[in-house]
Design a protein around this motif. Structure first.
Motif, short mmCIF file in Angstrom:
data_model
loop_
_atom_site.label_atom_id
_atom_site.label_comp_id
_atom_site.label_asym_id
_atom_site.label_seq_id
_atom_site.Cartn_x
_atom_site.Cartn_y
_atom_site.Cartn_z
N THR A 1 61.58 30.50 28.36
CA THR A 1 61.84 31.07 27.03
C THR A 1 60.70 31.98 26.62
O THR A 1 60.92 33.07 26.06
CB THR A 1 62.02 29.94 25.99
OG1 THR A 1 63.09 29.09 26.42
CG2 THR A 1 62.34 30.51 24.62
N ALA A 2 59.49 31.57 26.90
CA ALA A 2 58.32 32.39 26.60
C ALA A 2 58.36 33.71 27.37
O ALA A 2 57.96 34.76 26.85
CB ALA A 2 57.04 31.63 26.91
N LEU A 3 58.83 33.67 28.61
CA LEU A 3 58.95 34.91 29.38
C LEU A 3 59.93 35.86 28.70
O LEU A 3 59.67 37.07 28.60
CB LEU A 3 59.43 34.59 30.80
CG LEU A 3 58.42 33.90 31.72
CD1 LEU A 3 59.10 33.44 33.01
CD2 LEU A 3 57.26 34.84 32.05
N GLY A 4 61.05 35.33 28.21
CA GLY A 4 62.00 36.19 27.50
C GLY A 4 61.41 36.79 26.24
O GLY A 4 61.61 37.98 25.95
N ILE A 5 60.67 35.98 25.50
CA ILE A 5 60.02 36.48 24.28
C ILE A 5 59.00 37.56 24.64
O ILE A 5 58.94 38.62 24.00
CB ILE A 5 59.35 35.32 23.52
CG1 ILE A 5 60.42 34.39 22.94
CG2 ILE A 5 58.44 35.85 22.40
CD1 ILE A 5 59.88 33.09 22.39
N ALA A 6 58.19 37.30 25.66
CA ALA A 6 57.14 38.25 26.04
C ALA A 6 57.71 39.55 26.57
O ALA A 6 57.13 40.63 26.37
CB ALA A 6 56.22 37.61 27.08
N VAL A 7 58.85 39.49 27.24
CA VAL A 7 59.51 40.71 27.71
C VAL A 7 59.98 41.55 26.53
O VAL A 7 59.92 42.78 26.55
CB VAL A 7 60.70 40.35 28.63
CG1 VAL A 7 61.64 41.54 28.82
CG2 VAL A 7 60.19 39.87 29.99
N GLN A 8 60.43 40.88 25.46
CA GLN A 8 60.99 41.58 24.31
C GLN A 8 59.91 42.06 23.34
O GLN A 8 60.09 43.07 22.65
CB GLN A 8 61.96 40.65 23.57
CG GLN A 8 62.68 41.26 22.40
CD GLN A 8 63.69 42.32 22.79
OE1 GLN A 8 64.18 42.30 23.93
NE2 GLN A 8 64.02 43.23 21.90
N SER A 9 58.79 41.34 23.24
CA SER A 9 57.82 41.59 22.17
C SER A 9 56.54 42.21 22.70
O SER A 9 56.33 42.30 23.90
CB SER A 9 57.48 40.27 21.47
OG SER A 9 56.54 39.53 22.21
N ARG A 10 55.67 42.56 21.76
CA ARG A 10 54.32 42.99 22.09
C ARG A 10 53.31 41.92 21.67
O ARG A 10 52.11 42.11 21.75
CB ARG A 10 53.99 44.32 21.40
CG ARG A 10 54.85 45.48 21.89
CD ARG A 10 54.47 46.77 21.19
NE ARG A 10 55.28 47.88 21.65
CZ ARG A 10 55.00 48.63 22.71
NH1 ARG A 10 53.92 48.38 23.42
NH2 ARG A 10 55.79 49.64 23.07
#
Length: 569
Positions: free
Chosen positions: A429-438
């Motif tokens: 889930t953190a990987l998905g967030i990090a891909v989307q965010s800065r």
């Protein structure tokens, strides 16, 4: 136009441009079309469950405004997505899932056989109870209309996951260009949900008129409302206190009048507030046993209860409220602005009493341990106070340690696996967030949870994201062991006996990730400071042998404000 190309074009047109997947034969046409479009961010994971959680992370970061795609091949690829689909379902997260399927001529149809095609599996029937909409598309000309319906459904009302199962021959079929253009020009049909009615507002205003000790409770159904932050700022200005559930805690900034999380593993002051208020307004919380304790009749024992929820079936369920309102949280916040006239009889001593309870509960519950988990989390609060951060917690004692002590500042959020409670949730889930965010992303995990999707350390290293992992390694499955200690005379089968954990520092190093192992409080603080300094992947392993208890906690049958251990013990 090739059907898979049309799918790519349609998704791009509706800003679904991030795809997490594990490649398999029955999704190769779709993947090729996504890649050839040049407009997709395709992230290859090492397990479909991770792909599902990562796609969930994108929606969580954007508060349900952006959908990502998780994709798996037929058979095991499809079934591996199911835990992530369930996670989205229970926590009301919009997400699109696409599974590949065998050619339509290889489907078993109505025959009384187990399967016809290799890896044929009816994933639609498997996930029907966990999705808002699920369908197998056997006719290429139905493909875009079904995609349109699926995306519209996912984003409407109480949001959630949808799934399309697409046979291989449908993916490679030709669709008339005119048909594609038609569906590209049809806007999604999104219904945001019920608005609060005038009669409900009048009834609520009447309840508020004479109360002296009001309390607001923010649940997961309110956490993404755009107007929530300003509404709670008004509560701070007026001296109206508020608490949250675990899921509500994801987005509540720690204002002056925030008294933290309620529930079995909640903060003492929050539970005391619930049990001593005279009006409890609950927004977007289903009031399950972990929020109320098992004694439903004693929950909010002195209060009138108002429950507001987008889902009518959640109202008057376990807790019988005095006023049930079916409405979106956002419509409630906008229609019911907090001002002095709302609570004309507000007791000014109410906030003072609550502040005393909060101060009284600020003791270190783990002073007898070498490393106190609550102190670790409080150090994180201080170190990352000025940073935009998304925390992501796995499931276990460490989740509750974090939830009890994390205090969010503006531009921060935390993400929990709530209803599903899935170990292995945090890293993907953190990987998905990090891909989307800065933003910086910080995973808080335990040794048991991290091992479930540990293979995604390779994905983290490959992507080089600004993501730090804190693994609290107690060499046990501590939450269940604690349950065994209470009810099975300490017999610890499979939580310690028959369980083991590796050196996560060594494993992270093998994956090419900077890693540090610490075993005392001083070294822990030095290691945590690295999180603010680094912009690349980082793992910190905190050795906490024997730390298998969460304090405070509620024993089954106890009153909500009678957590163990007693505060004066």
């Amino acid at each position: 136009m090739k059907a898979s190309d049309a799918v790519a074009k349609f998704l791009i047109n509706h800003r679904v441009q991030t795809c997490f997947e594990l490649v398999g034969g029955m999704i190769t046409h779709l993947l090729d079309s996504f890649a050839e479009s040049g407009q997709f961010n395709i992230v290859s994971m090492h397990h479909e469950q991770s792909a599902a959680f990562a796609a969930e992370g994108v929606a969580r970061y954007t508060k349900g405004k952006t959908i990502a795609l998780a994709m798996g091949t037929s058979g095991p690829g499809a079934t591996n997505l199911v835990t992530g689909i369930g996670s989205c379902w229970f926590d009301s997260v919009p997400c699109l899932f696409i599974t590949g399927q065998v050619n339509t001529r290889e489907l078993k149809g109505e025959q009384a056989i187990r399967q016809q095609g290799f890896q044929e599996l009816d994933i639609v029937e498997v996930v029907r109870s966990l999705t808002k909409y699920a369908v197998r598309v056997d006719d290429p000309e139905d493909l875009l209309s079904e995609l349109h319906k699926a995306l519209s459904t996912s984003l409407s009302g109480r949001q959630g996951p949808v799934l399309l199962d697409i046979p291989n021959d449908v993916q490679r079929a030709e669709i008339p260009d005119a048909w594609v253009e038609k569906w590209l020009n049809v806007p999604l049909d999104i219904n945001t949900g019920p608005e609060i009615g005038l009669n409900d507002l009048e009834n609520l205003e009447a309840l508020c008129k004479d109360v002296q000790r009001p309390l607001i409770c923010i649940g997961g159904g309110a956490r993404w409302a755009d107007s929530m932050s300003d509404w709670l700022l008004a509560a701070d200005a007026l001296g109206v206190p508020y608490v949250s559930t675990l899921m509500g805690h994801e987005r509540v900034t720690a204002g002056n009048n925030y008294f933290n999380m309620i529930g079995s593993y909640g903060n003492r002051e929050a539970n005391w507030a619930v049990q001593n208020c005279d009006l409890l307004i609950v927004m977007g919380a289903r009031l399950d046993v972990r929020q109320t304790g098992s004694d439903v009749e004693d929950f909010a024992r002195h209060a009138h209860i108002v429950q507001i929820d987008i889902d009518p079936s959640q109202l008057a369920n376990r807790v019988q409220a005095d006023l049930n309102i079916c409405a979106t949280a956002d419509s409630f916040f906008k229609a019911f602005p907090l001002q002095a006239s709302v609570f004309p009889s507000l007791d000014k001593n109410w906030l003072t009493e609550l502040s005393k309870q909060r101060d009284r509960a600020q003791l270190n519950e783990y002073a007898d341990w070498e490393i106190s988990p609550s102190e670790v989390v409080k150090k994180l609060n201080r170190i990352l106070d000025k940073h935009a951060v998304d925390y992501v917690c796995d499931v276990g004692n460490h989740q509750m340690w974090a939830a009890q002590s994390l205090r969010l500042t503006p531009n921060q959020a935390v993400h929990y696996s709530g209803g599903m409670g899935a170990m292995g949730f945090a890293l993907p889930t953190a990987l998905g967030i990090a891909v989307q965010s800065r933003n910086k992303v910080v995973v808080i995990s335990g040794d048991g949870s991290l091992q479930i999707n540990i293979q995604e350390l390779d994905t983290l290293n490959r992507l080089g994201l600004d993501l730090a992992i804190i693994v609290m390694n107690n060499s046990a499955l501590g939450m269940v062991k604690n349950f065994q200690d209470m009810y099975f005379d300490g017999r610890n089968q499979s939580t310690q006996k028959g369980y083991s954990s590796p050196s996560f520092t060594d494993i992270a190093t093998a994956y090419g990730i900077e890693a540090h192992r610490v075993g005392n409080a001083a070294d822990t603080e030095r290691a945590l400071n690295l999180i603010a300094e680094r912009k690349s992947p980082l793992l910190i392993e905190i050795m906490m042998d024997g730390a298998t208890e969460c304090r405070p906690r509620l024993a089954f049958g106890a009153k909500l404000d009678e957590q163990f251990p007693p505060l004066n013990a």
